[in-house]
Scaffold this active site. Structure first.
Site, PDB file in Angstrom:
ATOM      1  CB  SER B  95      -0.917  -0.058   1.230  1.00  0.00           C
ATOM      2  OG  SER B  95      -1.925   0.888   1.140  1.00  0.00           O
ATOM      3  CG  ASP B 219      -7.122  -3.075  -3.484  1.00  0.00           C
ATOM      4  OD1 ASP B 219      -7.822  -2.509  -2.623  1.00  0.00           O
ATOM      5  OD2 ASP B 219      -5.875  -3.099  -3.448  1.00  0.00           O
ATOM      6  CG  HIS B 247      -5.582  -2.282   0.313  1.00  0.00           C
ATOM      7  ND1 HIS B 247      -5.193  -1.881  -0.952  1.00  0.00           N
ATOM      8  CD2 HIS B 247      -4.830  -1.566   1.174  1.00  0.00           C
ATOM      9  CE1 HIS B 247      -4.249  -0.956  -0.844  1.00  0.00           C
ATOM     10  NE2 HIS B 247      -4.002  -0.757   0.427  1.00  0.00           N
TER      11      HIS B 247
END
Lengths: 449, 269
Positions: B95, B219, B247
């Site tokens: 991320s 996602d 995610h």
């Protein structure tokens, strides 16, 4: 209660039965009446059964909380009527079509993806998470969500079971708490910033009342230290060392009554008056006379301001320093001799400066030879509370100096600073130290503050 | 405090083998990687850590200004590399950490051999000016901060002493619900803002090392369009789409995630 299972109605029935038995009067005393008691239970059990005849399905669908099952990828596999009613959706709109996170607000979805889902994957369950659901009409429903991962016999996760509690009232209350806490935090931040600003201002003011650094005096070592008792208060102690011309030097150290801005204003007046007066006065006592007059003139009536001060001059003569001092009610100077002895330079009977129109200040003289040091101090030192209880004293200071001598000016100030630190909280007043000496022939160190 | 304790650095796997550094994103800590570590540890030396402000890092080292920019988090990474004397690291950033890796590699290229960007997004906010779709608006991020607030209501009082290891209140020592990944709400809010309000699109072109972009098929935070954008912007990068939802593929599809990282990290450059 929301843990609806197949056996639920049966369990509810049984527990009601048990409870009834516990409350049955006289049961312990009369065991023979059990038969008639059972008749009562049977009748009540039938009554409960009638009430609880609802199926597991009905309990699931109309439970007082939302209930939903999702596949591991989040897709909704099963949802109860309660939750559908809350959201205004039909079953067909959700099952197989939406994911749990689709029901959340966008911010809630971010939270779900970054916190909820990872926690669930790692812990196998997550409880009491506050989220907001989006209803079909666009309204928002604050809820508390608990999820558990259901695993198969091999331990592999199969699906996620989630209960959803209506948390509108609770959330409103929590938001109120949160708002109050944030306000309190902000107020505290402001107060803290103000306090820091005040400390800065006070520190600058305090420094302005002291010499920024002691001057380098040829053939002499000088050192000073100032202890501020409180960062919130300006102290009232002061000292200075300055050239008088013709190789002579003036110095003083004193203590203004009181603390705070008023005392600081007096300190400022005293410092500049004494410096100027010392330039013109024939001796230190005359300089104190001038200061006395200035204080009386400035602070009249019901706002008397006064101080204790010891002021003096240093006159070099053939490697020695001839010292003349005058004391206005100040503790006596302490002499640390090169031969290892220590004694006070007595100046008894001097009056406080700024009280009487015709004051008397006590003069004294001495000579500093190489290795000798003279220490001036304020009574913060001698009146500090020791760890044992009683206050430190001139006697104790005398004894301490006796163990210290011979010592140069900086060494003396360092030792006294260590002594002050040893008092800890017992040192509750500002304390100023000023040491002047002639370095011993083999240990010359420069003057420092 | 030394960097190793400050960032709760853990080193596992094969001593002397190529180094894989796993960097967690916003929302959790190094625990996020626990399902992929056993696989990676068979072939590599694996370095795990918590950013200051997350997990079991030293919260006293927190600095609001430093950790208000991705550069501050990159500094954590570089300081760990320096402390452990690492070079030629395969940096795996999840991320927001994918972008932290880009920043760190631009500052000290000699430390990094390869980058793996897991579910990356260089910019979460839509930018109509350039037709960029990040998926979110600034108001959405405010909503997230509200969610953080409402779920951390009792944190400061209840969790802080546990995290800080305060022995005066042993009743707090028991495992608390959701204690995984718990952290100070104020620090989490700063990390959230830094994560979701940063725009690092222009920095992607600076990447000079072989890069693998690992995205998930579904996602909600980093949609496929963003994965394609990153892939197009990073010169010579490879894009792999995992059949995973959510995610966090390292949790939802750990085997596939570990396999891809391992194959990419182990391949000749």
């Amino acid at each position: 209660m929301c843990g609806t299972t197949d056996g639920e109605s049966d369990r509810a029935d049984r527990s009601a039965h048990d409870k009834d038995q516990d409350q049955e009067p006289g049961r312990e005393q009369d065991k023979d009446s059990d038969a008639s008691g059972d008749d009562v239970h049977d009748a009540e059990r039938a009554q409960f059964s009638a009430l609880l005849e609802d199926s597991a399905e009905d309990l699931y669908d109309n439970a007082p909380c939302g209930y939903l099952s999702t596949l591991l990828d989040g897709r909704i596999a099963k949802v109860n009527t309660t939750l559908l009613d809350w959201l205004g959706h039909t079953r067909a709109e959700l099952v197989g079509r939406k994911r749990f996170s689709d029901l959340l607000t966008v911010g809630g979805r971010l939270y779900h993806e970054t916190h909820f889902a990872p926690l669930l994957a790692m812990q196998g369950q997550v409880s009491g998470i506050a989220l907001e659901l989006k209803a079909a009409d666009g309204s928002r429903l604050p809820v508390l969500v608990t999820s558990v991962v259901k695993t198969g016999t091999d331990g592999q996760p199969l699906l996620i079971r989630t209960t959803v509690f209506d948390a509108r009232d609770r959330r409103a209350y929590e938001q109120e708490l949160l708002r109050a806490r944030k306000e309190a935090e902000r107020a505290q931040e402001v107060a803290e910033a103000e306090r820091m600003r005040l400390h800065q201002v006070l520190a600058i003011l305090q420094n302005s009342l002291l010499p920024p650094a002691l001057p380098e005096v040829p053939g002499m070592e000088a050192a000073a230290y100032y202890h501020t008792a409180s960062a919130d208060q300006l102290g009232g102690d002061f000292y200075d060392l300055f050239a008088l011309g013709d190789g002579r030097w003036g110095f003083f150290l004193g203590d203004v009554c009181g603390k705070g801005p008023e005392a600081a204003a007096v300190t400022s007046l005293i410092r500049y008056t004494l410096r100027a007066a010392s330039l013109h006065a024939g001796d230190p006592a005359q300089a104190l006379d001038t200061l006395n007059a200035a204080l009386l003139e400035r602070y009249t009536g019901n706002d008397p301001r006064y101080c204790t001060t010891i002021a003096g001059t240093l006159t070099p003569r053939g490697g020695d320093l001839h010292v003349t001092v005058a004391s206005g009610g100040h503790p006596p100077a302490l002499l640390l001799r090169a031969d290892g002895t220590a004694h006070y330079l007595p100046t008894p009977g001097g009056m406080l400066v700024g009280i009487m129109p015709r004051p008397h200040f006590t003069p004294a003289t001495t000579v500093l030879r190489p290795g000798d040091t003279m220490l001036l101090y304020t009574d913060g030192l001698t009146e500090a509370r020791t760890a044992d209880g009683p206050r430190y004293s001139e006697e104790a200071l005398h004894a301490f100096a006796g163990t210290l001598a011979p010592a140069g000016a900086q060494q003396t100030v360092n030792a006294m600073t260590g002594l002050l630190e040893s008092f800890g909280d017992g040192l509750d007043d500002d304390t100023a130290l000023l040491a002047l000496g002639i370095p011993a022939p083999d240990t010359h160190t420069g003057g420092a503050r | 405090m030394d960097v190793v304790s400050r960032n709760n650095v853990t080193v596992t796997g094969q001593t002397g083998a190529p180094v894989i550094m796993l960097a967690h994103g916003f929302g959790c800590d190094q625990n996020m990687w626990h399902l992929v570590v056993p696989v990676l540890a068979e072939r590599f030396q694996v370095v795990l850590f918590d950013y200051v402000g997350s997990g079991r890092s030293d919260l006293t080292a927190w600095d609001q200004q430093r950790y208000g920019s991705l550069d501050g988090y990159a500094t954590d990474v570089l300081e760990i590399c320096s402390e452990l004397e690492l070079s030629d690291v395969v940096f795996v950033g999840h991320s927001v950490s994918a972008m932290v890796g880009v920043v760190a590699a631009a500052r000290e290229p000699q430390r990094f051999g390869k980058l793996v960007m897991v579910a990356p997004s260089p910019c979460y906010i839509d930018d109509p000016r350039t037709d960029y779709v990040g998926g979110f608006s600034a108001a959405d991020i405010d909503e997230l901060l509200e969610s953080l607030d409402s779920n951390y209501l009792g944190w400061a009082a209840a969790m802080a002493p546990v995290i800080m290891g305060n022995p005066d209140r042993p009743e707090l020592g028991q495992e608390l619900t959701n204690s995984f990944c718990a952290t100070d709400p104020g620090m989490a809010a700063v990390f959230a803002r830094t994560t979701f309000l940063s725009d690092s699109r222009s920095e992607l072109a600076s990447v000079r090392v072989p890069t693998l972009v690992l995205e998930c098929a579904q996602d909600a935070i980093a949609p496929r369009e963003v994965g394609a954008f990153v892939h197009a912007a990073v010169p010579g990068s490879r894009l792999v789409t995992l059949e995973a939802t959510g995610h966090c593929p390292q949790l939802s599809a750990p085997q596939a995630t570990a396999r891809e990282i391992s194959a990419f990290a182990g391949a000749a450059r």
